[in-house]
Design a protein around this motif. Structure first.
Motif, PDB file in Angstrom:
ATOM      1  N   ILE A  24     -96.487 -14.168  51.706  1.00 49.62           N
ATOM      2  CA  ILE A  24     -96.910 -13.357  52.947  1.00 49.62           C
ATOM      3  C   ILE A  24     -95.663 -13.196  53.930  1.00 49.62           C
ATOM      4  CG2 ILE A  24     -98.207 -13.518  55.095  1.00 49.62           C
ATOM      5  CD1 ILE A  24    -100.494 -14.636  53.531  1.00 49.62           C
ATOM      6  N   CYS A  25     -94.823 -14.293  53.932  1.00 44.76           N
ATOM      7  CA  CYS A  25     -93.573 -14.065  54.870  1.00 44.76           C
ATOM      8  C   CYS A  25     -92.542 -13.050  54.079  1.00 44.76           C
ATOM      9  CB  CYS A  25     -92.919 -15.347  54.579  1.00 44.76           C
ATOM     10  SG  CYS A  25     -93.534 -16.646  55.679  1.00 44.76           S
ATOM     11  N   ASP A  26     -92.552 -13.027  53.000  1.00 49.51           N
ATOM     12  CA  ASP A  26     -91.845 -11.690  52.218  1.00 49.51           C
ATOM     13  C   ASP A  26     -92.280 -10.451  52.501  1.00 49.51           C
ATOM     14  OD1 ASP A  26     -89.978 -13.733  51.182  1.00 49.51           O
ATOM     15  OD2 ASP A  26     -90.898 -13.794  48.958  1.00 49.51           O
ATOM     16  N   LEU A  27     -93.355 -10.311  52.510  1.00 48.31           N
ATOM     17  CA  LEU A  27     -94.260  -8.951  52.879  1.00 48.31           C
ATOM     18  C   LEU A  27     -94.022  -8.850  54.417  1.00 48.31           C
ATOM     19  CD1 LEU A  27     -97.780  -8.991  51.515  1.00 48.31           C
ATOM     20  CD2 LEU A  27     -96.017  -7.527  51.195  1.00 48.31           C
ATOM     21  N   GLY A  28     -93.888  -9.862  55.309  1.00 51.86           N
ATOM     22  CA  GLY A  28     -93.600  -9.457  56.663  1.00 51.86           C
ATOM     23  C   GLY A  28     -92.368  -9.126  57.036  1.00 51.86           C
ATOM     24  N   CYS A  29     -91.321  -9.550  56.189  1.00 52.15           N
ATOM     25  CA  CYS A  29     -90.082  -9.168  56.385  1.00 52.15           C
ATOM     26  C   CYS A  29     -89.649  -7.647  55.763  1.00 52.15           C
ATOM     27  CB  CYS A  29     -89.074 -10.112  55.298  1.00 52.15           C
ATOM     28  SG  CYS A  29     -88.786 -11.532  55.970  1.00 52.15           S
ATOM     29  N   LYS A  30     -90.622  -7.156  54.991  1.00 54.26           N
ATOM     30  CA  LYS A  30     -90.670  -5.844  54.637  1.00 54.26           C
ATOM     31  C   LYS A  30     -91.530  -4.835  55.425  1.00 54.26           C
ATOM     32  CE  LYS A  30     -89.948  -7.244  49.768  1.00 54.26           C
ATOM     33  NZ  LYS A  30     -90.473  -7.291  48.219  1.00 54.26           N
TER      34      LYS A  30
END
Length: 345
Positions: free
Chosen positions: A338-344
């Motif tokens: 989810i954090c990776d998604l948030g960064c994108k």
């Protein structure tokens, strides 16, 4: 910041909420603030027990299409970028309208394709039946599939599972509501057999259970029955249990994490696939769908308990299989993705 759209009530129980709370607590551990978006006052009353901010839509929990405009307004007002949705009442229209406005994560079973889902989480042992890899081939959707993504609460993180030589504690857990009072019927069947007097029966129920008076009376009459209502130490009870009798659902994955040899059954359609898979892999013993065959299933449960009580090797084999299914790091993996998604986004 992560927003989570989920509900809990007497009809659907609290399973969806509990797995979302596991994700939210892990998100907090990783420095991500969480807010829950809920439909009505019933879920709001349950949420009071947990330390998270909530936004109530005053909508219908079983008609999500009617809340679309309200939710889009909440997304706009709160500048929401990440939204996790956990509900069986989602529709293609819901995904499309909400997905246009936010990075959308869906947690649960889904048997169709939606281009508006940015991340699909299905941790169930039967996820392969949906053929997601072909359905979402070369699409942007991130797929988090299989039991490595089971979101367990923090209490399951540092447990030390063990298989004991003898059986002295049996756990009975039947979900948050237990409409059919299966817990009461099972334990009543057992206590009528005098050979079970040396066994302690620990019954775990939710606060929404309609049969609390019946279960409380059983507890008062029998010293070897202990009732736990909405307890915060389920993991501790599981670890000290030698056998579990459980309805299908997320509880089965918690029992895997604790390595408790389990006899399971289903009382709603969405539990059938899971218990069949556990049975097929000889991880658990299933007595099947209990609806319309309660007497038969309870008799089968009693017979299976006798087999497990008298056979350490079978219990040890089940323990080993269960431990290989759930490694207690699912919530961490979900939040990382989810954090990776948030960064994108």
């Amino acid at each position: 910041m992560l927003f989570i759209r989920v509900d809990a009530n007497e009809k659907i129980g609290i399973g969806h909420l509990m797995r979302c709370l596991a994700v939210a607590n892990e998100a907090n551990e990783q420095g991500i603030e969480c807010t829950f978006i809920i439909s009505d006052k019933e879920t709001e009353r349950i949420m009071i027990n947990f330390d998270f901010a909530t936004i109530c839509l005053n909508s219908e929990w079983n008609n999500l299409n009617n809340e679309i405009d309200k939710l889009i307004k909440v997304i706009s007002e709160n500048k929401i970028k990440l939204l996790l949705v956990d509900s069986y009442y989602v529709t293609k229209e819901y995904f499309e309208e909400i997905g246009k406005n936010v990075t959308l994560i869906y947690l649960g079973d889904l048997n169709y394709y939606s281009e508006y889902i940015d991340c699909l989480i299905n941790y169930n042992n039967y996820y392969h039946k949906f053929n997601y890899y072909n359905m979402y081939d070369k699409k942007k959707t991130k797929l988090l599939l299989g039991t490595k993504y089971v979101p367990l609460r923090e209490e399951f993180t540092n447990i030390k599972p063990i298989v004991r030589d003898t059986v002295s504690n049996i756990l009975i857990t039947t979900g948050g509501t237990d409409t059919y009072n299966i817990a009461g019927k099972i334990v009543d069947y057992f206590i009528k057999n005098e050979s079970e007097n040396d066994i302690c029966f620990n019954i775990v129920v939710g606060s929404l259970n309609r049969n609390l008076d019946i279960l409380s009376k059983l507890e008062k009459k029998n010293k070897n029955i202990k009732l736990y209502i909405s307890t915060n130490n389920v993991a501790e009870l599981m670890i000290k249990s030698d056998i579990a009798i459980s309805a299908g659902g997320s509880t089965l994955y918690e029992l895997c994490a604790c390595g408790v040899p389990t006899i399971c059954y289903a009382f709603v359609d969405n539990q059938l696939d899971s218990i069949k898979e556990f049975m097929a892999t000889e991880t658990m013993i299933s007595v099947g769908d209990i609806r319309g065959r309660e007497e038969e299933c309870i008799n089968l449960i009693y017979e299976k308990v006798q087999i497990l009580k008298n056979n350490y090797k079978i219990r040890k084999k089940m323990f080993n299989k269960m431990q290989n299914i759930v490694d207690r790091k699912g919530s961490f993996r979900i939040v990382k993705e989810i954090c990776d998604l948030g960064c994108k986004s």
